[in-house]
Motif scaffolding. Structure first.
Motif, mmCIF file in Angstrom:
data_model
loop_
_atom_site.group_PDB
_atom_site.id
_atom_site.type_symbol
_atom_site.label_atom_id
_atom_site.label_comp_id
_atom_site.label_asym_id
_atom_site.label_seq_id
_atom_site.Cartn_x
_atom_site.Cartn_y
_atom_site.Cartn_z
ATOM 1 N N LEU A 13 -3.899 -16.776 20.236
ATOM 2 C CA LEU A 13 -4.332 -16.144 18.988
ATOM 3 C C LEU A 13 -5.715 -16.646 18.608
ATOM 4 C CD1 LEU A 13 -3.588 -14.359 16.529
ATOM 5 C CD2 LEU A 13 -2.669 -16.434 15.470
ATOM 6 N N GLY A 14 -6.636 -15.709 18.352
ATOM 7 C CA GLY A 14 -7.989 -16.088 17.961
ATOM 8 C C GLY A 14 -8.268 -15.818 16.499
ATOM 9 N N TYR A 15 -7.592 -14.820 15.931
ATOM 10 C CA TYR A 15 -7.839 -14.462 14.528
ATOM 11 C C TYR A 15 -6.635 -13.691 14.012
ATOM 12 C CZ TYR A 15 -10.062 -12.426 10.413
ATOM 13 O OH TYR A 15 -10.373 -12.054 9.134
ATOM 14 N N ARG A 16 -6.247 -13.971 12.786
ATOM 15 C CA ARG A 16 -5.170 -13.223 12.130
ATOM 16 C C ARG A 16 -5.626 -12.861 10.728
ATOM 17 N NH1 ARG A 16 0.515 -15.413 12.755
ATOM 18 N NH2 ARG A 16 0.449 -13.908 14.447
ATOM 19 N N ALA A 17 -5.489 -11.602 10.376
ATOM 20 C CA ALA A 17 -5.820 -11.135 9.035
ATOM 21 C C ALA A 17 -4.578 -10.472 8.442
ATOM 22 C CB ALA A 17 -6.971 -10.137 9.073
ATOM 23 N N THR A 18 -4.319 -10.761 7.180
ATOM 24 C CA THR A 18 -3.221 -10.128 6.462
ATOM 25 C C THR A 18 -3.801 -9.383 5.271
ATOM 26 O OG1 THR A 18 -1.715 -11.909 7.107
ATOM 27 C CG2 THR A 18 -1.020 -10.501 5.296
ATOM 28 N N PHE A 19 -3.526 -8.107 5.195
ATOM 29 C CA PHE A 19 -4.003 -7.264 4.113
ATOM 30 C C PHE A 19 -2.816 -6.938 3.208
ATOM 31 C CE2 PHE A 19 -6.536 -6.510 7.875
ATOM 32 C CZ PHE A 19 -7.832 -6.651 7.403
ATOM 33 N N VAL A 20 -3.012 -7.077 1.912
ATOM 34 C CA VAL A 20 -1.953 -6.816 0.938
ATOM 35 C C VAL A 20 -2.400 -5.682 0.038
ATOM 36 C CG1 VAL A 20 -0.551 -7.793 -0.914
ATOM 37 C CG2 VAL A 20 -1.285 -9.251 0.995
ATOM 38 N N PHE A 21 -1.577 -4.654 -0.054
ATOM 39 C CA PHE A 21 -1.842 -3.504 -0.908
ATOM 40 C C PHE A 21 -0.699 -3.398 -1.909
ATOM 41 C CE2 PHE A 21 -3.765 -2.771 3.203
ATOM 42 C CZ PHE A 21 -5.044 -2.383 2.872
ATOM 43 N N MET A 22 -1.037 -3.391 -3.206
ATOM 44 C CA MET A 22 0.012 -3.341 -4.222
ATOM 45 C C MET A 22 -0.523 -2.742 -5.515
ATOM 46 S SD MET A 22 0.112 -7.440 -4.978
ATOM 47 C CE MET A 22 1.059 -7.433 -6.478
ATOM 48 N N ALA A 23 0.377 -2.450 -6.406
ATOM 49 C CA ALA A 23 -0.005 -1.919 -7.708
ATOM 50 C C ALA A 23 -0.640 -3.028 -8.541
ATOM 51 C CB ALA A 23 1.219 -1.364 -8.427
ATOM 52 N N GLU A 24 -1.447 -2.640 -9.502
ATOM 53 C CA GLU A 24 -2.072 -3.608 -10.392
ATOM 54 C C GLU A 24 -0.995 -4.380 -11.147
ATOM 55 O OE1 GLU A 24 -5.257 -3.713 -14.081
ATOM 56 O OE2 GLU A 24 -4.914 -1.855 -12.984
ATOM 57 N N GLN A 25 -1.216 -5.691 -11.279
ATOM 58 C CA GLN A 25 -0.270 -6.558 -11.972
ATOM 59 C C GLN A 25 -0.986 -7.292 -13.096
ATOM 60 O OE1 GLN A 25 3.096 -6.892 -11.053
ATOM 61 N NE2 GLN A 25 2.578 -5.149 -9.745
ATOM 62 N N PRO A 26 -0.316 -7.498 -14.229
ATOM 63 C CA PRO A 26 -0.952 -8.294 -15.280
ATOM 64 C C PRO A 26 -1.107 -9.745 -14.809
ATOM 65 C CG PRO A 26 1.337 -7.816 -15.843
ATOM 66 C CD PRO A 26 1.021 -7.040 -14.591
ATOM 67 N N SER A 27 -2.129 -10.402 -15.308
ATOM 68 C CA SER A 27 -2.406 -11.781 -14.911
ATOM 69 C C SER A 27 -2.206 -12.720 -16.092
ATOM 70 C CB SER A 27 -3.842 -11.912 -14.405
ATOM 71 O OG SER A 27 -4.132 -13.257 -14.108
ATOM 72 N N ARG A 28 -1.704 -13.921 -15.797
ATOM 73 C CA ARG A 28 -1.587 -14.953 -16.822
ATOM 74 C C ARG A 28 -2.873 -15.750 -16.939
ATOM 75 N NH1 ARG A 28 3.039 -18.487 -14.879
ATOM 76 N NH2 ARG A 28 2.137 -17.897 -12.913
ATOM 77 N N ILE A 29 -3.821 -15.496 -16.045
ATOM 78 C CA ILE A 29 -5.086 -16.232 -16.036
ATOM 79 C C ILE A 29 -6.138 -15.401 -16.752
ATOM 80 C CG2 ILE A 29 -6.896 -17.208 -14.594
ATOM 81 C CD1 ILE A 29 -4.749 -17.470 -12.391
#
Length: 86
Positions: A13-29
């Motif tokens: 393995l030389g490179y691993r990318a993980t892409f996450v697609f999701m609905a907008e979520q409220p943030s506590r920050i």
């Protein structure tokens, strides 16, 4: 949805990318203030870190700006390509 992309060769393995697609979520920050800081290039005599030649980071010079107080969400590292000739 999670999508994973791997680049492999006979060496493994030389490179691993993980892409996450999701609905907008409220943030506590809640970030206040500007997230942009003007950082000038280091002085010519500054001590720069260069990664090992065997690794991707070996293509870059880095300067960690540890003497500057970080804000709420700031990356305090300056970087440049070692060889920008092409």
């Amino acid at each position: 949805a999670f999508i994973q992309a791997d680049i492999v060769s006979e060496a493994g393995l030389g490179y691993r990318a993980t892409f996450v697609f999701m609905a907008e979520q409220p943030s506590r920050i809640a970030l206040s203030g500007a997230l942009h800081r003007t950082v000038t290039p280091p002085a010519a005599d500054a001590t720069l870190y260069t990664g090992p030649d065997d690794f991707f980071t070996g293509n870059f010079n880095f300067l960690d700006l540890k003497d500057q107080a970080p804000g709420e969400a700031e990356w305090l590292r300056w970087a440049r390509l070692r060889d920008a000739s092409g």
